[in-house]
Enzyme design. Structure first.
Site, PDB file in Angstrom:
ATOM      1  N   ASP A   3       0.846  -1.187   0.000  1.00 35.84           N
ATOM      2  CA  ASP A   3       0.000   0.000   0.000  1.00 35.84           C
ATOM      3  C   ASP A   3       0.885   1.242   0.000  1.00 35.84           C
ATOM      4  OD1 ASP A   3      -2.308   1.666   0.167  1.00 35.84           O
ATOM      5  OD2 ASP A   3      -3.330   0.076   1.287  1.00 35.84           O
ATOM      6  N   VAL A  60      -6.211  -0.521  -6.747  1.00 38.35           N
ATOM      7  CA  VAL A  60      -6.166   0.897  -6.397  1.00 38.35           C
ATOM      8  C   VAL A  60      -7.405   1.607  -6.946  1.00 38.35           C
ATOM      9  CG1 VAL A  60      -3.653   0.905  -6.336  1.00 38.35           C
ATOM     10  CG2 VAL A  60      -4.820   1.523  -8.457  1.00 38.35           C
ATOM     11  N   GLU A  62     -10.184   3.828  -9.025  1.00 34.86           N
ATOM     12  CA  GLU A  62     -10.583   3.736 -10.430  1.00 34.86           C
ATOM     13  C   GLU A  62     -10.078   4.952 -11.210  1.00 34.86           C
ATOM     14  OE1 GLU A  62     -13.121   0.799 -11.717  1.00 34.86           O
ATOM     15  OE2 GLU A  62     -11.265   0.542 -10.605  1.00 34.86           O
ATOM     16  N   LYS A  67      -3.446   3.554 -11.929  1.00 33.28           N
ATOM     17  CA  LYS A  67      -3.307   2.134 -12.238  1.00 33.28           C
ATOM     18  C   LYS A  67      -2.120   1.886 -13.170  1.00 33.28           C
ATOM     19  CE  LYS A  67      -8.160   0.808 -11.557  1.00 33.28           C
ATOM     20  NZ  LYS A  67      -7.936  -0.234 -10.540  1.00 33.28           N
ATOM     21  N   SER A  89     -13.457  -2.430 -11.484  1.00 32.46           N
ATOM     22  CA  SER A  89     -14.854  -2.834 -11.662  1.00 32.46           C
ATOM     23  C   SER A  89     -15.477  -2.209 -12.905  1.00 32.46           C
ATOM     24  CB  SER A  89     -15.678  -2.431 -10.434  1.00 32.46           C
ATOM     25  OG  SER A  89     -15.608  -1.033 -10.228  1.00 32.46           O
ATOM     26  N   HIS A 110     -12.067  -9.488 -11.047  1.00 38.30           N
ATOM     27  CA  HIS A 110     -12.950  -8.566 -10.339  1.00 38.30           C
ATOM     28  C   HIS A 110     -13.625  -9.274  -9.168  1.00 38.30           C
ATOM     29  CE1 HIS A 110     -16.945  -6.095 -10.409  1.00 38.30           C
ATOM     30  NE2 HIS A 110     -16.128  -5.689  -9.452  1.00 38.30           N
TER      31      HIS A 110
END
Length: 458
Positions: A3, A60, A62, A67, A89, A110
């Site tokens: 993280d 992470v 959206e 990303k 997603s 997902h």
């Protein structure tokens, strides 16, 4: 467990610690077993610790840029044959894979929230995703003892596209003056686990706004505002009520009492004098999800009725009594569904006129029955024609003199990912259950080796 800060990484591990503590308290695990699991979770802030990983799952925000940055930093240290998976997603996998130096090893995995409780995993195949990568993703999901469905790439894929229509339809009705309590209760009366406004709060309205803005940025002039655009924008930017995680959304979340609908909703969206009948509200929320499923079938995003039905029930909680979104249409009948399905957003969801009957008919395999919600069904006479990746085996059965009555009393098992999918399918190949999960099975899923079958949901 990587993280941005050590504190956040430790927080992620602590979530697992709490889950394991519950299992120990209930006698499902010993303390030694729980400690062994926790010992395998290494919180870190260094990408160097990913060296040697066989598979990385990115989860992470959206945001395409974030990303892409995570993808490139991870690929700099992971083995050349490692699989990189995104838990996005909504963002298309093919687009995210552009940031990868090895797009053949890039795939979407997902998960659904809460991950420890939700049994479904949606695996998304990008344009360059290899069969080997898909097989390894299925193996990974099998080890987690979850049920996978495999879908093709699309914005929102299958589950998020269809589930999003449920949430947006609830917001649209709110904007039209339908009572918030009526909306929430009608959804639960229809069989949904919770109402659309409560769900919006749980996933956060803020996340939905970020997804909308990212989509608008990606599509430019082709972007079509969803029916709930103004509602989402108002709650995030004007009312500053972005969802449960922030303490306020469509609901209030008092510390010493149960959550309840925000009283201010009546001022922001005054209720109409004449309210929508409850039955009509139920139809609007169920029909819009089923309609979007037919669009996904027509576009080849989801290619089998069984996976569509299975995904709708296990993925986002579409009422189990329906048999799934496509079996729901089968039960009603296509023409009856289309006639009733013009309520609400069903005929305006694209922002322009479209052939509703054509979409449903093509999505369901040219008007033939392909999904069955109950057991021991007599199939319609004649051959079921292939359409949009949906294949049936009527000719195969006829050639072997197999009776038309089909028993679909198969129970799902979780011995491996193969059975967890095929337990919901009727197949007529003796070797299907005998072969191990691998490339031959994946090629069959991908269409390189078609095997005759009739899709059916228990």
């Amino acid at each position: 467990l990587l993280d941005s800060t050590r504190e956040l990484a430790e927080k992620g591990k602590d979530y697992s610690n709490k889950l394991l503590a519950k299992d120990v308290g209930r006698g499902k695990k010993t303390q030694a077993d729980a400690d062994a699991v926790l010992a395998r979770i290494k919180p870190t802030v260094s990408y160097d610790d990913l060296a040697g990983c066989d598979l990385v799952v990115e989860a992470v925000f959206e945001n395409r840029e974030i990303k892409a940055d995570v993808t490139q930093k991870a690929e700099a240290v992971i083995p050349k044959n490692a699989v990189f998976a995104s838990n996005t997603s909504t963002l298309p996998i093919t687009g995210l894979a552009q940031a990868s130096k090895r797009p053949a090893q890039f795939i979407g995995i997902h998960f659904f929230s809460p991950v420890d409780k939700m049994p479904l995993v949606e695996i998304i195949v990008g344009k360059k995703t290899s069969d080997d990568t898909l097989a390894r993703a299925l193996d990974y999901v099998a080890q987690l003892r979850k049920t996978p469905i495999v879908v093709n790439d699309s914005r929102g894929f299958y589950t998020s596209r269809c589930f999003g229509t449920f949430v947006y339809e609830g917001m649209a009705m709110l904007q039209e003056g339908v009572s918030p309590a009526l909306i929430e209760n009608a959804a639960k009366m229809a069989g949904m686990p919770v109402g659309p406004l409560a769900v919006a709060d749980e996933v956060t309205i803020d996340l939905q706004w970020k997804v909308i803005k990212q989509t608008e940025q990606d599509l430019g002039r082709k972007f079509v505002k969803p029916v709930a655009y103004e509602v989402v924008q108002k709650f995030v930017e004007e009312l500053k009520r972005p969802g449960r995680r922030f303490g306020a959304g469509f609901y209030d979340y008092p510390q010493d009492a149960k959550k309840h609908l925000w009283p201010g909703l009546r001022e922001v969206f005054p209720s109409a004098v004449v309210q929508l009948p409850v039955g009509e509200a139920e139809k609007r929320m169920l029909y819009i999800q089923a309609l979007e499923t037919t669009r996904c079938m027509e576009e080849g995003v989801v290619t089998t009725a069984a996976e569509a039905d299975l995904g709708s029930i296990l993925g986002w909680g579409f009422p189990a009594w329906t048999g799934g979104t496509l079996s729901f249409i089968d039960t009603i009948g296509i023409r009856e569904f289309v006639a009733e399905g013009r309520v609400g957003a069903a005929a305006r969801m694209l922002g322009r006129p479209f052939d509703l009957l054509g979409t449903v008919t093509r999505g369901l395999g040219r008007g033939r029955t392909i999904g069955f919600p109950t057991a021991n069904l007599m199939l319609p006479a004649g051959r079921l024609e292939p359409a949009n990746g949906v294949y049936a085996c009527w000719a195969w059965r006829e050639a072997r003199g197999i009776p038309a009555v089909v028993n679909v009393g198969v129970r799902p098992t979780f011995d491996n990912a193969h059975r967890s999918i095929e337990a919901f399918l009727l197949d007529f190949s003796d070797d299907l259950y005998d072969e191990t999960l691998g490339l031959s099975f994946v090629r069959r899923l991908r269409g390189e080796q078609r095997f005759p079958r009739i899709d059916a949901l228990v």
